[in-house]
Every structure is written in structure tokens, then in C-alpha cells.
Design an enzyme around this catalytic site. Structure first.
Site, short mmCIF file in Angstrom:
data_model
loop_
_atom_site.label_atom_id
_atom_site.label_comp_id
_atom_site.label_asym_id
_atom_site.label_seq_id
_atom_site.Cartn_x
_atom_site.Cartn_y
_atom_site.Cartn_z
CE LYS A 1 2.38 5.22 -8.18
NZ LYS A 1 3.09 4.20 -7.96
CD GLN B 1 6.46 3.67 -8.89
OE1 GLN B 1 5.79 4.17 -8.28
NE2 GLN B 1 5.94 2.87 -9.74
CG ASP C 1 2.43 0.70 -3.25
OD1 ASP C 1 1.47 0.94 -3.94
OD2 ASP C 1 3.66 0.89 -3.16
N1 GUN Z 1 5.31 -0.15 -9.86
C1 GUN Z 1 4.14 -0.68 -10.67
N2 GUN Z 1 3.20 -0.49 -9.90
C2 GUN Z 1 3.24 -0.07 -8.67
C3 GUN Z 1 2.64 0.08 -7.62
O1 GUN Z 1 1.33 0.09 -7.71
N3 GUN Z 1 3.19 0.54 -6.48
C4 GUN Z 1 4.55 0.68 -6.44
N4 GUN Z 1 5.06 0.94 -5.25
N5 GUN Z 1 5.23 0.45 -7.37
C5 GUN Z 1 4.81 -0.06 -8.49
#
Ligand code: GUN
Length: 284
Positions: free
Chosen positions: A52, A96, A119
Site C-alpha cells: 500500500k 490493517q 476502506d
Molecule cells: N485485511 C485484509 N484485507 C484488508 C483490507 O482491504 N483493508 C484492511 N484495512 N485490512 C485488510
């Protein structure tokens, strides 16, 4: 024989568009920032967070990483979220998941300002998605929709089956397909006749979290098979929820793992962060 849907190439298109718009904002003195919060030492989360941050650099965003130790308390994490909510340099906040067991994920998601919730996990944003009036789309389902659109796969009137009912993927995936006029079935661990239902799908989305769960007898001849799975095999290799090699001949389209849905998720996160900055600055 299936056509491979190249998530890397499609995500590069999305990121190039985001970068073009971000450059225009920069020329007006507007910089864009994403805060990425990781708690603990989950190796998979570390890889996702690194990817990211790398994508932020590619599109010209600032990224602010907050790597907190496993012992971080819920109150400490909530205090950080509160600080980021009020930080003008931060357009998007991404915490996350999964979080360590002693932290209530919902409490953390609920604390994120909905207009920085890139998200789209906050209940306010989930509600907007349900109604079909949204600013942010959840990144993985939005990435799948973008892949279908850019590949020219029609959803209108099609039978779509989503395997998995998570808040992050299965449920919003079904909703986005529904908004595009698909007839949608959600299957899960209690579903009866799973194989029969899946084998009628024009578009089959697998988001189960079980390696090679989807076998050729579950795939309709010529169907688009979209694999959201990211499973780590004992030999350390990444493997999707679809038995790719076995389904390849029967499917009309198929997404590989890695290089399919994964890169799309990150590209859509960049798009949401751009959207957040545009809304804040009243730019259409
Ligand atoms: N963990 C697995 N996929 C995601 C996601 O799309 N966003 C976040 N914040 N955590 C994750």
C-alpha cells in the site's frame, strides 16, 4: 480455454488515472496523504502494508505509517485514530485488519471518520453502499467490478454467485453486482447444493479463504471465475480459492493468484484516497 484477466495491467491503468488527477491537484497546491496503521507482527499484514505504501509513492501520495506493537491497547489505538481524524494532511485512514484479539475491530472501525474511511468499512459507508449512494466503495469488491468492466464482461441480467459472506468482501461484492443488475446468490458454509448453484453462475466470485476450493465441476462452461482468495500453502506459495489449473480449460475468463484481484484492491484504495481529497477540497 480461459482468457486470463490481468489484474496487474488493469490496476496499472487505474493507478495511472489516479496519478494524473493527483498531479493536477498537486499543481493547485493540494497534496494527498494516506495513513496506514498496523498493529503487531502479522507477516501477511506487513506485506499488504508495504504494498500500500509503495502504491502511494507510485501515484504521488504521501503515506504515513504507524507500526504499533502487539501489546498496544484499544484505547491507545483509538487515540491514534482520533489524532488522524483531525490531521489535515491525512485524507485516508487505513487500519490493517486483522487486529490482535484483545482489540475490538468494530470499535476501531466505528472511530474512523467516515469521510476518511477509505476502506469503506464504517457502518455509515456500508449503509451508503446498501442504498447505492456512495463516495467510497470497498476496495476488493470495487476492484472486481473494475476488472469485469475493463474486460468487457457484462453483469446486467447475469447469474452471479459469490462464495463467502464476509463484511469485507462477500456482502459488499453481492451488493455491487446487484447495483449492476445481476441476479446474485451468496453461498456460505451452510449452503446446500453448493456445487449445483455455482455451476449455474455466469460470474463466479470465490472469497472463501480455502485453497483450491473451487473445482471444475462447480464452473459453468465459459463462466468468468474471479478468485479473491490469498492462501499460503505449506510450501510457502500463494494460492487462490480456485483450483486454477483444473478450472482453466472450462472457464471463459479467470483471474490468477497472485496478479489478479490483489493488485486491484490496492489500486481502488488509491482511488478512494483521491476521492476523499477531492471531496474535502470541493473538486468534482
Ligand atoms: N485485511 C485484509 N484485507 C484488508 C483490507 O482491504 N483493508 C484492511 N484495512 N485490512 C485488510
Amino acid at each position: 480455454m480461459a482468457k486470463i484477466i490481468d489484474g496487474k495491467a488493469i490496476s496499472a491503468n487505474v493507478k495511472a488515472q489516479v496519478k494524473e488527477e493527483a498531479d493536477k491537484l498537486k499543481a493547485q497546491g493540494i497534496s494527498i496523504g494516506l495513513a496506514v496503521v498496523i498493529v503487531g507482527n502479522n507477516p501477511a499484514s506487513r506485506v499488504y502494508v508495504n504494498n500500500k505504501k509503495k502504491a502511494c509513492a507510485e501515484v504521488g501520495f504521501e503515506s504515513f505509517e504507524y507500526a504499533l506493537p502487539e501489546e498496544t491497547t484499544q484505547d491507545e489505538l483509538l487515540a491514534l485514530v482520533e489524532k488522524l481524524n483531525g490531521d489535515d494532511k491525512v485524507n485516508g485512514i487505513l487500519v490493517q485488519l486483522p487486529l490482535p484479539k484483545h482489540i475490538d475491530e468494530n470499535a476501531v472501525i466505528n472511530a474512523i471518520r467516515p469521510d476518511k474511511d477509505v476502506d469503506a468499512f464504517h457502518p455509515a459507508n456500508v449503509g451508503h453502499i446498501m442504498i447505492g449512494d456512495f463516495s467510497f466503495l470497498p476496495c476488493t469488491p470495487a476492484g472486481v467490478m473494475e476488472m469485469l468492466a475493463q474486460t468487457g464482461i457484462e453483469t446486467d441480467g447475469k447469474n452471479c454467485v459469490v462464495i463467502g459472506r464476509s463484511n469485507i468482501v462477500g456482502k459488499p461484492m453481492a451488493m455491487l453486482l446487484l447495483h449492476k443488475n445481476a441476479t446474485v446468490t451468496i453461498c456460505h458454509s451452510h449452503t446446500k447444493n453448493l456445487k449445483e448453484i455455482c455451476s449455474k453462475a455466469d460470474i463466479l466470485v470465490a472469497a472463501v479463504g480455502k485453497a483450491k476450493f473451487v473445482t471444475p465441476d462447480m464452473v459453468k462452461e465459459g463462466a468468468a471465475v474471479i478468485d479473491v482468495g490469498m492462501n499460503r500453502l505449506e510450501n510457502g506459495k500463494l494460492c487462490g480459492d480456485v483450483d486454477y489449473d483444473a478450472c482453466f480449460e472450462k472457464a471463459g475468463y479467470i483471474t490468477p493468484v497472485p496478479g489478479g484481484v490483489g493488485p486491484m484492491t490496492i489500486a481502488m484504495l488509491m482511488k478512494n484516497t483521491l476521492t476523499s481529497a477531492k471531496i474535502k477540497n470541493n473538486i468534482k
